[in-house]
Design a protein around this motif. Structure first.
Motif, PDB file in Angstrom:
ATOM      1  N   LYS A 143       0.810  -1.212   0.000  1.00 17.90           N
ATOM      2  CA  LYS A 143       0.000   0.000   0.000  1.00 17.90           C
ATOM      3  C   LYS A 143       0.850   1.272   0.000  1.00 17.90           C
ATOM      4  CE  LYS A 143      -4.402   1.242   0.568  1.00 17.90           C
ATOM      5  NZ  LYS A 143      -5.118   0.527   1.605  1.00 17.90           N
ATOM      6  N   ALA A 144       2.103   1.156   0.464  1.00 20.36           N
ATOM      7  CA  ALA A 144       2.933   2.357   0.600  1.00 20.36           C
ATOM      8  C   ALA A 144       4.414   1.990   0.633  1.00 20.36           C
ATOM      9  CB  ALA A 144       2.559   3.109   1.886  1.00 20.36           C
ATOM     10  N   ILE A 145       5.241   3.010   0.381  1.00 20.40           N
ATOM     11  CA  ILE A 145       6.701   2.899   0.514  1.00 20.40           C
ATOM     12  C   ILE A 145       7.129   3.922   1.555  1.00 20.40           C
ATOM     13  CG2 ILE A 145       8.930   3.187  -0.650  1.00 20.40           C
ATOM     14  CD1 ILE A 145       7.451   2.781  -3.338  1.00 20.40           C
ATOM     15  N   VAL A 146       8.019   3.520   2.474  1.00 21.17           N
ATOM     16  CA  VAL A 146       8.615   4.507   3.371  1.00 21.17           C
ATOM     17  C   VAL A 146      10.053   4.737   2.907  1.00 21.17           C
ATOM     18  CG1 VAL A 146       9.139   5.192   5.732  1.00 21.17           C
ATOM     19  CG2 VAL A 146       7.207   3.670   5.295  1.00 21.17           C
ATOM     20  N   ALA A 147      10.363   5.964   2.520  1.00 17.86           N
ATOM     21  CA  ALA A 147      11.726   6.329   2.121  1.00 17.86           C
ATOM     22  C   ALA A 147      12.397   6.973   3.332  1.00 17.86           C
ATOM     23  CB  ALA A 147      11.696   7.304   0.953  1.00 17.86           C
ATOM     24  N   VAL A 148      13.600   6.499   3.665  1.00 18.34           N
ATOM     25  CA  VAL A 148      14.285   6.990   4.865  1.00 18.34           C
ATOM     26  C   VAL A 148      15.662   7.543   4.506  1.00 18.34           C
ATOM     27  CG1 VAL A 148      14.946   6.435   7.242  1.00 18.34           C
ATOM     28  CG2 VAL A 148      13.215   5.036   6.089  1.00 18.34           C
ATOM     29  N   PHE A 163       7.903   5.167  -9.364  1.00 16.01           N
ATOM     30  CA  PHE A 163       7.440   3.798  -9.109  1.00 16.01           C
ATOM     31  C   PHE A 163       6.099   3.808  -8.372  1.00 16.01           C
ATOM     32  CE2 PHE A 163       7.107  -0.111  -6.707  1.00 16.01           C
ATOM     33  CZ  PHE A 163       7.491  -1.074  -7.625  1.00 16.01           C
ATOM     34  N   ALA A 164       6.026   4.654  -7.340  1.00 16.72           N
ATOM     35  CA  ALA A 164       4.805   4.718  -6.523  1.00 16.72           C
ATOM     36  C   ALA A 164       3.624   5.229  -7.342  1.00 16.72           C
ATOM     37  CB  ALA A 164       5.037   5.608  -5.307  1.00 16.72           C
ATOM     38  N   ARG A 165       3.863   6.253  -8.149  1.00  9.52           N
ATOM     39  CA  ARG A 165       2.778   6.818  -8.958  1.00  9.52           C
ATOM     40  C   ARG A 165       2.264   5.789  -9.955  1.00  9.52           C
ATOM     41  NH1 ARG A 165       2.231   9.295  -5.256  1.00  9.52           N
ATOM     42  NH2 ARG A 165       2.841  11.451  -4.853  1.00  9.52           N
ATOM     43  N   LYS A 166       3.200   5.054 -10.567  1.00  7.64           N
ATOM     44  CA  LYS A 166       2.832   4.033 -11.548  1.00  7.64           C
ATOM     45  C   LYS A 166       1.936   2.979 -10.901  1.00  7.64           C
ATOM     46  CE  LYS A 166       5.733   0.785 -12.771  1.00  7.64           C
ATOM     47  NZ  LYS A 166       7.139   0.378 -12.910  1.00  7.64           N
ATOM     48  N   ARG A 167       2.267   2.630  -9.655  1.00  7.91           N
ATOM     49  CA  ARG A 167       1.515   1.590  -8.946  1.00  7.91           C
ATOM     50  C   ARG A 167       0.297   2.126  -8.203  1.00  7.91           C
ATOM     51  NH1 ARG A 167       3.248  -4.014  -8.069  1.00  7.91           N
ATOM     52  NH2 ARG A 167       4.989  -4.198  -9.494  1.00  7.91           N
ATOM     53  N   GLY A 168       0.203   3.449  -8.085  1.00  8.65           N
ATOM     54  CA  GLY A 168      -0.893   4.032  -7.316  1.00  8.65           C
ATOM     55  C   GLY A 168      -0.779   3.803  -5.823  1.00  8.65           C
ATOM     56  N   ILE A 169       0.466   3.782  -5.312  1.00 11.62           N
ATOM     57  CA  ILE A 169       0.647   3.612  -3.862  1.00 11.62           C
ATOM     58  C   ILE A 169       1.258   4.882  -3.272  1.00 11.62           C
ATOM     59  CG2 ILE A 169       0.813   1.099  -3.973  1.00 11.62           C
ATOM     60  CD1 ILE A 169       3.835   1.337  -3.810  1.00 11.62           C
ATOM     61  N   ALA A 170       1.196   5.004  -1.946  1.00  5.16           N
ATOM     62  CA  ALA A 170       1.638   6.227  -1.265  1.00  5.16           C
ATOM     63  C   ALA A 170       3.121   6.169  -0.929  1.00  5.16           C
ATOM     64  CB  ALA A 170       0.828   6.418   0.007  1.00  5.16           C
ATOM     65  N   VAL A 171       3.716   7.349  -0.775  1.00  2.00           N
ATOM     66  CA  VAL A 171       5.100   7.451  -0.286  1.00  2.00           C
ATOM     67  C   VAL A 171       5.108   8.291   0.982  1.00  2.00           C
ATOM     68  CG1 VAL A 171       7.422   8.327  -0.753  1.00  2.00           C
ATOM     69  CG2 VAL A 171       6.130   7.211  -2.576  1.00  2.00           C
ATOM     70  N   VAL A 172       5.667   7.711   2.039  1.00  2.00           N
ATOM     71  CA  VAL A 172       5.878   8.450   3.288  1.00  2.00           C
ATOM     72  C   VAL A 172       7.381   8.616   3.446  1.00  2.00           C
ATOM     73  CG1 VAL A 172       5.700   8.339   5.814  1.00  2.00           C
ATOM     74  CG2 VAL A 172       3.766   7.610   4.390  1.00  2.00           C
ATOM     75  N   GLU A 173       7.820   9.840   3.728  1.00  2.00           N
ATOM     76  CA  GLU A 173       9.246  10.072   3.972  1.00  2.00           C
ATOM     77  C   GLU A 173       9.501  10.102   5.478  1.00  2.00           C
ATOM     78  OE1 GLU A 173      11.017  13.156   1.041  1.00  2.00           O
ATOM     79  OE2 GLU A 173       8.859  13.488   1.085  1.00  2.00           O
ATOM     80  N   ASP A 174      10.365   9.217   5.940  1.00  2.00           N
ATOM     81  CA  ASP A 174      10.763   9.195   7.351  1.00  2.00           C
ATOM     82  C   ASP A 174      12.060   9.999   7.472  1.00  2.00           C
ATOM     83  OD1 ASP A 174      11.796   8.679   9.843  1.00  2.00           O
ATOM     84  OD2 ASP A 174      11.667   6.491   9.700  1.00  2.00           O
ATOM     85  N   VAL A 175      11.900  11.282   7.796  1.00  2.00           N
ATOM     86  CA  VAL A 175      13.037  12.201   7.819  1.00  2.00           C
ATOM     87  C   VAL A 175      13.550  12.389   9.255  1.00  2.00           C
ATOM     88  CG1 VAL A 175      13.899  14.283   6.670  1.00  2.00           C
ATOM     89  CG2 VAL A 175      11.701  13.374   6.012  1.00  2.00           C
ATOM     90  N   ASP A 193       3.841  11.786  -0.167  1.00  2.00           N
ATOM     91  CA  ASP A 193       2.484  12.173   0.237  1.00  2.00           C
ATOM     92  C   ASP A 193       2.452  12.701   1.665  1.00  2.00           C
ATOM     93  OD1 ASP A 193       0.814  11.104  -2.143  1.00  2.00           O
ATOM     94  OD2 ASP A 193       2.245   9.525  -1.680  1.00  2.00           O
ATOM     95  N   ALA A 194       3.392  12.242   2.484  1.00  2.00           N
ATOM     96  CA  ALA A 194       3.489  12.732   3.862  1.00  2.00           C
ATOM     97  C   ALA A 194       4.929  12.595   4.324  1.00  2.00           C
ATOM     98  CB  ALA A 194       2.559  11.939   4.780  1.00  2.00           C
ATOM     99  N   GLY A 195       5.322  13.479   5.239  1.00  2.00           N
ATOM    100  CA  GLY A 195       6.671  13.425   5.809  1.00  2.00           C
ATOM    101  C   GLY A 195       6.577  13.318   7.318  1.00  2.00           C
TER     102      GLY A 195
END
Ligand SMILES: *Cc1c(COP(=O)(O)O)cnc(C)c1O
Length: 423
Positions: A143-148, A163-175, A193-195
């Motif tokens: 459902k989502a990817i967390v980029a850290v 990649f996320a847009r192509k699949r229609g899934i969310a990206v959360v950045e863990d900053v 989509d959220a940080g």
């Protein structure tokens, strides 16, 4: 050849480097007075009180202005920020979330707290998530990817977003570890989509504990606000929300930031640019000094050096064993350094590896996924090979030019003394 300090020689530096707490080491009277003003006003709760100072609200407004995002929310911790962000983008029971193999346990832990299950993507030379490994772990249950962005270096966000847009899934950045880090001129946290940010003591800015969520879209932010405050939105006029409560309300939690934390963090936030500038200056001096003295020296890869905040310089050794020797010898020279997470990918944490949640029966890992999730050694070979080979020198905002020179001298001395050759 100079005798190494680990063998009884004179250390390259006479004293250890300052402790590695960037924001905490910059705490001054400003934070003390701001916190005291909230206490003096007897109003430490953000939504009401006898003489409310609106410190959390001011912090949120400052974050929005500086990062160029419409929405920001103070919460109690980085973990709370991640859980809130994941819930806000819709992650829940029966979902999988892609998490990098190299991160702190809080990243996959937050996924589990949402009753979802983390699946691990390998890292590349940047030590952050490898966009080319997403395909391997993605299925239609993700459902989502967390980029850290780990300890100061940005993630390669373009291919992750594509990649996320192509699949229609969310990206959360863990900053959490990298407040202020940028990718192609954009602050990380503002790209997905959220940080999620952390203000725990170890992080770039701190109030001991604390966190923040940022978002670009109102429907996501509305969910974040409701989740963090028992389903409520108390400042409807502030966000231009006029829907009657019951239409969108759901059962939430309490992850509200206190006004004392808000007061301290507003003062810390004003110091962010200065902290990053100081760290980056020293980071460049050490890196360039080492390149001049040790041609061929290998540093951690970087998708955008300009966006790196310079909080840590990673030196890549030829093996885990060499890294261990290098690290101990350098420490003896009074140049503190460390190997991240004991040299292990996050899935090797026993509780995660054995899929033990707080619930009975293996929940939520036992969800009847079409493709069940199992963790095993060798799952992310690059992370297993690379993490134990990299020694990180933390760069404090307090370091001087003389400190930078001594760090270079210490590393050169250790490399010569241990006959470490880079080529
Ligand atoms: C510290 C950290 C967190 C959690 O932050 P807390 O404020 O300690 O809850 C999450 N993710 C990463 C990558 C971290 O380093």
């Amino acid at each position: 050849m100079e005798k190494l300090a680990i063998d009884g020689g004179k250390p390259a530096r006479s004293a250890p480097l300052p402790p590695n707490y960037p924001g905490a080491m910059m705490i001054g009277r400003e934070e003390a007075e701001a916190a005291a003003a909230v206490i003096g006003a007897r109003s430490p709760f953000r939504y009401y009180g006898p003489d409310l100072r609106y410190t959390v609200r001011q912090l949120e407004e400052r974050i929005c202005a500086d990062f160029g995002v419409p929405y920001s929310l103070g919460v109690t911790s980085g973990t709370a920020a991640l859980i809130t962000a994941l819930r806000a983008v819709g992650v829940g029971y029966g979902d999988k979330v892609i998490v990098p193999a190299n991160t702190f346990i809080a990243t996959p832990g937050s996924v589990v707290c949402c009753n979802a299950v983390p699946v691990f993507a390998d890292i590349d030379d940047t030590m952050n998530i490898d966009p080319n490994d997403l395909e391997r772990v993605a299925d239609d249950e993700v459902k989502a990817i967390v980029a850290v962005p780990i300890i100061g270096t940005p993630c390669d966000m373009d291919p992750i977003m594509a990649f996320a847009r192509k699949r229609g899934i969310a990206v959360v950045e863990d900053v959490a570890q990298s407040c202020g880090v940028k990718y192609k001129g954009k602050y990380q946290g503002t790209i997905g989509d959220a940080g999620a940010f952390s203000f725990q003591l170890n992080k770039i800015l701190t109030a001991g504990d604390g966190g923040a969520v940022i978002a670009k879209e109102r429907h996501i932010f509305e969910r974040a606000v409701r989740f963090h405050d028992q389903g409520n939105i108390r400042e409807k006029e502030r966000y231009g929300i006029d829907s009657p409560d019951d239409a969108h309300a759901f059962v939430g939690q309490n992850y509200r930031m206190s006004e004392i934390t808000g007061a301290m963090l507003l003062e810390q936030w004003k110091k962010l640019d200065d902290i990053v500038l100081r760290m980056k200056r020293c980071w460049l001096a050490v890196r360039d000094g080492l390149r001049a003295e040790l041609p061929g020296i290998r540093f951690r890869g970087n998708p955008d050096e300009d966006g790196d905040i310079g909080s840590n310089l990673g030196i890549v050794l030829s093996s885990a064993n060499e890294a261990k020797q290098f690290s101990a010898a350098l420490e003896a020279e009074n140049v503190s350094n460390y190997i991240l997470y004991g040299g292990n990918p996050v899935y090797k944490f026993p509780q995660l590896y054995h899929q033990r949640g707080v619930d009975r029966d293996g929940f939520p890992f036992n969800y009847p996924f079409k493709r069940p999730v199992r963790y095993e050694a060798g799952m992310c070979p690059k992370a297993e090979a690379l993490i134990p080979r990299v020694s990180f020198i933390p760069i404090s905002p307090l370091l001087t030019d003389a400190d930078a020179e001594q760090i270079v001298a210490g590393v050169v001395k250790v490399c010569k003394g241990l006959r470490i050759a880079f080529d």
